[in-house]
Structure formats: structure tokens, C-alpha cells
Design a protein around this motif. Sequence first.
Motif, mmCIF file in Angstrom:
data_model
loop_
_atom_site.group_PDB
_atom_site.id
_atom_site.type_symbol
_atom_site.label_atom_id
_atom_site.label_comp_id
_atom_site.label_asym_id
_atom_site.label_seq_id
_atom_site.Cartn_x
_atom_site.Cartn_y
_atom_site.Cartn_z
ATOM 1 N N LEU A 102 0.828 -1.210 0.000
ATOM 2 C CA LEU A 102 0.000 0.000 0.000
ATOM 3 C C LEU A 102 0.857 1.253 0.000
ATOM 4 O O LEU A 102 0.565 2.233 -0.695
ATOM 5 C CB LEU A 102 -0.909 -0.005 1.235
ATOM 6 C CG LEU A 102 -2.057 -1.014 1.243
ATOM 7 C CD1 LEU A 102 -2.684 -1.081 2.639
ATOM 8 C CD2 LEU A 102 -3.103 -0.633 0.209
ATOM 9 N N THR A 103 1.932 1.223 0.794
ATOM 10 C CA THR A 103 2.807 2.397 0.889
ATOM 11 C C THR A 103 3.468 2.695 -0.441
ATOM 12 O O THR A 103 3.559 3.861 -0.868
ATOM 13 C CB THR A 103 3.866 2.175 1.980
ATOM 14 O OG1 THR A 103 3.207 1.930 3.225
ATOM 15 C CG2 THR A 103 4.767 3.393 2.131
ATOM 16 N N LEU A 104 3.944 1.668 -1.136
ATOM 17 C CA LEU A 104 4.554 1.874 -2.455
ATOM 18 C C LEU A 104 3.557 2.514 -3.419
ATOM 19 O O LEU A 104 3.893 3.466 -4.145
ATOM 20 C CB LEU A 104 5.045 0.548 -3.021
ATOM 21 C CG LEU A 104 6.256 -0.115 -2.360
ATOM 22 C CD1 LEU A 104 6.571 -1.434 -3.048
ATOM 23 C CD2 LEU A 104 7.466 0.806 -2.399
ATOM 24 N N ALA A 105 2.350 1.996 -3.452
ATOM 25 C CA ALA A 105 1.348 2.525 -4.373
ATOM 26 C C ALA A 105 1.009 3.979 -4.055
ATOM 27 O O ALA A 105 0.919 4.828 -4.956
ATOM 28 C CB ALA A 105 0.083 1.660 -4.303
ATOM 29 N N LEU A 106 0.849 4.303 -2.789
ATOM 30 C CA LEU A 106 0.479 5.663 -2.397
ATOM 31 C C LEU A 106 1.610 6.647 -2.634
ATOM 32 O O LEU A 106 1.389 7.765 -3.123
ATOM 33 C CB LEU A 106 0.071 5.679 -0.917
ATOM 34 C CG LEU A 106 -1.285 5.014 -0.613
ATOM 35 C CD1 LEU A 106 -1.440 4.801 0.876
ATOM 36 C CD2 LEU A 106 -2.425 5.877 -1.157
ATOM 37 N N LEU A 107 2.829 6.263 -2.300
ATOM 38 C CA LEU A 107 3.963 7.166 -2.519
ATOM 39 C C LEU A 107 4.144 7.453 -4.009
ATOM 40 O O LEU A 107 4.409 8.603 -4.403
ATOM 41 C CB LEU A 107 5.244 6.559 -1.948
ATOM 42 C CG LEU A 107 5.342 6.502 -0.419
ATOM 43 C CD1 LEU A 107 6.605 5.751 0.001
ATOM 44 C CD2 LEU A 107 5.349 7.908 0.179
ATOM 45 N N ALA A 108 4.012 6.413 -4.831
ATOM 46 C CA ALA A 108 4.139 6.615 -6.277
ATOM 47 C C ALA A 108 3.029 7.509 -6.798
ATOM 48 O O ALA A 108 3.269 8.462 -7.553
ATOM 49 C CB ALA A 108 4.124 5.266 -6.984
ATOM 50 N N ALA A 109 1.788 7.236 -6.396
ATOM 51 C CA ALA A 109 0.644 8.002 -6.900
ATOM 52 C C ALA A 109 0.702 9.461 -6.481
ATOM 53 O O ALA A 109 0.308 10.359 -7.231
ATOM 54 C CB ALA A 109 -0.660 7.372 -6.397
ATOM 55 N N LEU A 110 1.229 9.719 -5.275
ATOM 56 C CA LEU A 110 1.288 11.088 -4.770
ATOM 57 C C LEU A 110 2.570 11.817 -5.171
ATOM 58 O O LEU A 110 2.740 12.991 -4.841
ATOM 59 C CB LEU A 110 1.156 11.077 -3.241
ATOM 60 C CG LEU A 110 -0.209 10.593 -2.716
ATOM 61 C CD1 LEU A 110 -0.144 10.415 -1.209
ATOM 62 C CD2 LEU A 110 -1.309 11.602 -3.089
ATOM 63 N N GLY A 111 3.457 11.122 -5.866
ATOM 64 C CA GLY A 111 4.685 11.765 -6.331
ATOM 65 C C GLY A 111 5.720 12.000 -5.254
ATOM 66 O O GLY A 111 6.586 12.863 -5.397
ATOM 67 N N HIS A 112 5.665 11.226 -4.174
ATOM 68 C CA HIS A 112 6.640 11.383 -3.085
ATOM 69 C C HIS A 112 7.883 10.550 -3.393
ATOM 70 O O HIS A 112 8.151 9.528 -2.756
ATOM 71 C CB HIS A 112 6.021 10.967 -1.752
ATOM 72 C CG HIS A 112 4.852 11.810 -1.350
ATOM 73 N ND1 HIS A 112 4.820 13.181 -1.535
ATOM 74 C CD2 HIS A 112 3.672 11.484 -0.754
ATOM 75 C CE1 HIS A 112 3.676 13.660 -1.076
ATOM 76 N NE2 HIS A 112 2.950 12.648 -0.613
ATOM 77 N N GLU A 113 8.623 11.009 -4.382
ATOM 78 C CA GLU A 113 9.734 10.218 -4.893
ATOM 79 C C GLU A 113 10.876 10.092 -3.887
ATOM 80 O O GLU A 113 11.616 9.104 -3.902
ATOM 81 C CB GLU A 113 10.235 10.831 -6.200
ATOM 82 C CG GLU A 113 9.168 10.796 -7.291
ATOM 83 C CD GLU A 113 9.553 11.594 -8.521
ATOM 84 O OE1 GLU A 113 10.687 12.145 -8.529
ATOM 85 O OE2 GLU A 113 8.744 11.670 -9.464
ATOM 86 N N GLY A 114 11.052 11.091 -2.999
ATOM 87 C CA GLY A 114 12.113 11.024 -2.011
ATOM 88 C C GLY A 114 11.930 9.883 -1.023
ATOM 89 O O GLY A 114 12.895 9.342 -0.482
ATOM 90 N N GLU A 115 10.684 9.513 -0.789
ATOM 91 C CA GLU A 115 10.385 8.426 0.144
ATOM 92 C C GLU A 115 10.287 7.066 -0.558
ATOM 93 O O GLU A 115 10.398 6.023 0.095
ATOM 94 C CB GLU A 115 9.045 8.697 0.844
ATOM 95 C CG GLU A 115 9.025 9.968 1.665
ATOM 96 C CD GLU A 115 9.663 9.756 3.028
ATOM 97 O OE1 GLU A 115 9.334 8.760 3.679
ATOM 98 O OE2 GLU A 115 10.493 10.589 3.416
#
Length: 391
Positions: A319-332
Motif C-alpha cells: 500500500l505504501t509503495l502505491a500511495l507514494l508513487a501516486a502522490l509523487g513522493h519520490e524522495g520516500e
Amino acid sequence: MTTSLAHVVDGPEDAPVVLMGSSLGTDRRMWEHAAGVLARRYRVVRYEHRGHGATATPEVEGPVTIDDLGADVVALMDSLGIARAHHVGLSLGGMLASWTAQHHPERVDRLVIACSSSWTDTAQPWRERAATVRAQGLGAIVDPVVARWFTPDLDDAGVRADLRERFLACDPEGYAQACDAIATMDLRPGLARIAAPTLVVAGAADEATPVGKAEETVRGIRGGGGDVRLEVVDGAAHVAAVEQAGVVTGLIVEHLDAGRPEIARGQAVRRAVLGDAHVDRARGRQTALDTDFQDLITRYAWGDVWARPGIDRRMRSALTLALLAALGHEGELAMHVRAALRNGLTVDEIREVLLHTGLYAGVPVSNQAFAIATRVLRDEGLLDGPHPHDG
């Protein structure tokens, strides 16, 4: 007789107390970085030894002992109405923290002994140093002593000059009394009596109190069944709290916070998911500015949400991978690709998560996520071939 130790107090009045003692030849400012971080949620008391900083030097009839200096610390606690505290000390401060834990265990919560020793191999050099200082002043020894405080890699002349100035500001008699106390000190017989959870910190390049001295202290405490661990700090000599302030502060904060269940749980989960190396780096960068934020992350993100039993960590990572990618949080994202591997996701499963994300969040999102994941997986030795192209 005891001496009234000069001190400064920072932090909330109703918070747990942390008592901090500095090294021989320095003052309370040695703990400036650590105190700034700790004072966000602890009541921090930094004291100064006899003849150091603003503490006066008493007139004494005979040689001062470590018992005399330890009694000064207990008297300070009494004067401030402190029944019990965490004790943190470096060098001489570490000796006094150890002494207090041995002789007054009811007054010590958690213990940090940094760049210190439990006994003196040979008394004569300390007696000679005391005699030299009494006869010629601190200027006669300042340069060789301060030279051993830092590694050659420390290129901050301002830090070196500042510590040299503080050394010369000490009262020679007060300094000499401390030398007399160290000359006859032997805390080894009481190490097995230390009941407080203890962190022992050593500077990897410390010539004054080498790593072997720290290991000896650990063995003594462990021999009595004590809860103790050793941390060796790279790139640090004797005054590690200054040369590697961020790292040492991070170690202290984590050790003291381990006594708070809501923090300890979050620390354990954070390390399990992200790995020790990442958490250690984050701790080393912590400052007074972001202490509250780090506390928030540890308590709520890791201690509450990630620790919930409703879904396992593999699913939380997906879930975290999908959300970070979708929200553009590339640093995380790169950090959590590594975390996903630690939590048991396979390369194939990571690919499917990012592919599925692209279906609902957009092809450009997945394109960038795949590029980041590819770099991480290659670094981990789990993927061959070139980076994916944009497009």
C-alpha cells in the motif's frame, strides 16, 4: 565536604529529568547540541565540575576522591528536589554517572556512559598532571590534551579554538582536584551493582579512553546481569559529543526514549521495517528543530499505525509503495522499496504493485516509480540491465 555545582536547566518543568556531566576541562556547553534536542521533552540539567565553568573550587585539606565528586552530584540533585533522573556523562561526567548508579541506584533511571573509563591504569601520570597544573597553570598542558580530544579529520578550527579557550578558563586547582580523584579511581568492583539500563558509547579513535575501556565497563555491568549495550562511534576521538554531535545525540535520545513504552514500540517497528542503517542516519541528523516531528513519526506512524495487527507488514508495504508513487513522493519511494524487500515482497510483487498503480494513477507515475525501483533493486543485487527509459 560537597560543593555547590553551577548548572543550567532547560525543558518542561514536569518532564523526566536528565542530568548531564561533561568531561574534564570542559563546561556545560559541551552538551549544547544534545541538550537542545532533549529539552523538547525532558528536563535537562547540565552541571559543571569543581573549578569548571561557573563552579567555584573549594579549599580542601587532602586529595579529592571520586567519592567526593560523586557526592557533589547527589547534593545537586537534593538541592533541586530531584529524587530520580536519567544520568548522562562523558569522560569525568561518565565516571560520576557510573558512581551514582553504583552508590545510589534508587536515583538513576537510565544511564549513559560516554568516552569514559572505570579505572585508572597508572596513578602517577594523573598526579604529575595535577602537580604541573598547580605549579605552572593550565597553559602548560592545554595543547597536548586538547589535541587528543578530536580526530585529525575535524577541520573546524573554530571548534578546536573554542574548546581550547574553555579549557584555559578552568580554575587550575579545580582541575587538579579532579586529576587527584581520577588518579585513585577504581569503579570496577561496583559495576555489577548497576541496575539501570545502560548505554556505553566509545569514540573509535579515542586515545584517552580507548574502546577497550568501554568494553571493560560493559563486561563488568553484564557480569552482574545488567542491561547494557555498547556503541562505537566512527570519526570520533575523546569529545565525541562535540565531534559527532548528531550521532551521539541520536544514541542518547533513543536510549532514553526506550524507557517510554509508546516510543520504544515505534522505534522497534521503524528499525524492523527501514533497517538500522537508515534509522541511525535519521537519528544523527536530528536537531532541536525537528525533534517534535521525529517524535510524532515514531509514536503515531510507527508505534500506532504500522504496529496495528489488522494487516501484515507485506500488505502495508505494498500500500505504501502505491500511495507514494501516486502522490509523487519520490524522495520516500526508494526508502520504501528497500523496506518492502525487508518485509518480504518479491521483485515480482513490487513490479505488480507499480504496474497496478499506473492503471489508476497514470502511466507517467508508474514510469517514474519503475525508474526509482530499478535503481534500488540493482543496488541490492536483485536486478540486472539498464535503467528504464522515460517515455
